[in-house]
Enzyme design. Structure first.
Site, PDB file in Angstrom:
ATOM      1  N   GLY A  43      33.737   9.668  90.378  1.00 12.67           N
ATOM      2  CA  GLY A  43      33.762  10.743  91.356  1.00 12.67           C
ATOM      3  C   GLY A  43      33.244  12.045  90.816  1.00 12.67           C
ATOM      4  N   GLY A  44      34.146  13.021  90.620  1.00 13.60           N
ATOM      5  CA  GLY A  44      33.735  14.355  90.227  1.00 13.60           C
ATOM      6  C   GLY A  44      33.323  15.186  91.437  1.00 13.60           C
ATOM      7  N   TRP A  45      32.912  16.418  91.175  1.00 16.35           N
ATOM      8  CA  TRP A  45      32.561  17.341  92.257  1.00 16.35           C
ATOM      9  C   TRP A  45      31.464  16.793  93.151  1.00 16.35           C
ATOM     10  CZ3 TRP A  45      34.696  21.547  94.312  1.00 16.35           C
ATOM     11  CH2 TRP A  45      33.913  22.361  95.138  1.00 16.35           C
ATOM     12  N   THR A  46      30.433  16.214  92.533  1.00 22.47           N
ATOM     13  CA  THR A  46      29.290  15.734  93.317  1.00 22.47           C
ATOM     14  C   THR A  46      29.386  14.257  93.673  1.00 22.47           C
ATOM     15  OG1 THR A  46      28.028  15.313  91.298  1.00 22.47           O
ATOM     16  CG2 THR A  46      27.738  17.465  92.344  1.00 22.47           C
ATOM     17  N   GLU A 101      37.865  14.513  94.364  1.00 24.12           N
ATOM     18  CA  GLU A 101      38.023  15.941  94.621  1.00 24.12           C
ATOM     19  C   GLU A 101      37.672  16.247  96.078  1.00 24.12           C
ATOM     20  OE1 GLU A 101      36.030  18.341  91.647  1.00 24.12           O
ATOM     21  OE2 GLU A 101      36.491  16.895  90.071  1.00 24.12           O
ATOM     22  N   TYR A 140      41.815  25.124  84.776  1.00 23.41           N
ATOM     23  CA  TYR A 140      40.658  26.018  84.712  1.00 23.41           C
ATOM     24  C   TYR A 140      40.056  26.153  86.105  1.00 23.41           C
ATOM     25  CZ  TYR A 140      38.951  21.248  83.988  1.00 23.41           C
ATOM     26  OH  TYR A 140      38.750  19.893  84.087  1.00 23.41           O
TER      27      TYR A 140
END
Length: 433
Positions: A140-143, A194, A270
């Protein structure tokens, strides 16, 4: 698990037990400060694109002293297609790119026709050199989170998603390669959705039922990982990257149930603030600073306390720390630049408003370092440009915070931001111990 208000079918309960049980023994070998339930984990993300513009290769994890200090390495990212099945987001980087002898972990050049190349082969060599290191594939991740909601939507889609991911990443059946060419490289799955029920990147599929479906997806992972454990006698991790914002936590996660199914969860420590905000602020403060003008308080403590209040066990909460900075320019020259209006993101090497620690360190002579030891954050300011600043002093402080609160460890985004001699990883682990 007994505190849950739902009853698992006998087969599933047995599968979960089989999948979870080996982890106790595996985690007994984690390096670091002991917490009774488990040892402190040091988890680092290595991104598949690190080897491009940054030229930070898997081998650099050896040369800068990072690899022996890690307990877990997350390789980022695998993607999902529209149906929710696992795919490689960059086959060239993952398993096709050849490496020279100088670039390789084992000092031997890749040769044409070998079973596996790319970063995965380098990770295989890294594991051979450091057999206690656990390597997980991060999905996954942001993109790459656009279609997670589709994957989690129904029992059928969940089963198909998990089966495809285990087949590709754990069983090692990659497109165009011999069956099992990448088997044994990954020790588990890290889910970077996300976010459930909250849009992150524009265009992500979001549904109100994502919250319950995320839990159901974890149950399906435990079921199929348990079956795989029966066949291989190997222990598999199931972890997840979880948000900092209490609103996103409440909207998208059944916290106690989620942590009951995870080996551990890494929580975002963060990106509390960045150049998307009109004023400068901290991005990774341990506590909310005095005078913070933001409408909502953000800090590691706010995030950790929210997870603990909602049922996450301390020894499974792994706090994220940044090896990069967030920056603004056109900043009003007052209060050493903190909490001041800005005109936009600071110019940077790879992305405006975002800079690796090692790059900023080389420019340190142009800035003055400011610290707030009480809140636990630092920043750089030159009268116009402002950067958050997580240097060895702040990394050690964060490591001590994890140790003093008896949390489950620290997670790094991302390993390519460190210096050639591993300043940040050394400081972080010295605080954890």
């Amino acid at each position: 698990m007994s505190s849950r208000r739902w009853v698992l079918p006998a087969l599933l309960a047995t599968a979960i037990a089989a999948s979870l049980a080996p982890h106790a023994a595996a985690h007994d070998n984690d390096r670091g400060h002991g917490h009774g339930h488990a040892k402190t984990r040091t988890v680092g993300y290595y991104t598949q694109w690190s080897g491009y513009d940054r030229n930070f290769l898997v081998k650099n994890l050896v040369t800068n002293g990072t690899a022996p200090r890690l307990t877990h390495l997350n390789y980022a990212f695998g993607f999902l297609d529209e149906s929710g099945k696992c795919v490689s987001s960059d086959p060239w980087a993952d398993y096709q790119r050849p490496f020279s002898a100088e670039q390789s972990v084992n000092g031997k050049a890749d040769v044409e026709g070998q079973p596996l190349s790319g970063n995965l082969n380098q990770l295989k060599q890294l594991k051979a050199k450091y057999p206690e290191l656990r390597v997980n594939i991060s999905l996954g991740g942001w993109t790459g989170s656009k279609y997670f909601s589709n994957a989690a939507l129904t029992p059928q889609s969940r089963a198909a998603h998990v089966a495809s991911c285990l087949d590709m990443w754990l069983k090692g059946n990659l497109p165009g390669l011999a069956p099992g060419a990448a088997a044994g490289i990954f020790d588990g799955i890290d889910l970077d959705w996300e976010w459930p029920s909250s849009e992150a990147a524009p265009g992500n599929v979001v549904r109100p039922e994502d919250k319950q479906n995320f839990t159901a997806l974890l149950v399906e992972y435990r079921k199929q990982l348990g079956r795989l454990t029966w066949r291989t006698r190997e222990a598999y991790d199931l972890t997840a990257f979880l948000p900092a914002d209490p609103r996103q936590i409440d909207r998208g996660f059944e916290v106690a149930r989620v942590f009951g199914l995870l080996t551990f969860g890494t929580v975002q420590g963060y990106d509390f603030h960045g150049s998307w905000d009109p004023q400068t602020n901290q991005q990774s403060s341990l506590r909310t600073p005095a005078g913070d003008p933001a409408p909502l308080p953000f800090s590691s403590q706010v995030t950790v306390d929210h997870y603990l209040k909602n049922g996450a066990p301390k020894h499974k909460v792994v706090l994220g720390v940044p090896f990069y900075s967030r920056g603004w320019t056109g900043v009003t020259n007052a209060n050493n630049g903190l909490f001041q209006d800005a005109t936009g993101p600071a110019p940077a090497t790879y992305e405006a408003g975002y800079e690796d620690y090692r790059v900023l360190k080389a420019q340190l002579g142009n800035f003055t370092v400011h610290r707030d030891p009480k809140a636990g954050h630092a920043w750089l300011f030159d009268g116009t440009t402002f950067w958050t600043w997580d240097d060895p002093t702040e990394m050690k402080r964060k490591g001590r915070y994890v140790a003093e609160r008896r949390l489950g460890g620290a997670m790094i985004w991302s390993l390519d931001g460190d210096t050639a001699d591993g300043e940040l990883i050394k400081a972080l682990t010295s605080g954890l111990s």
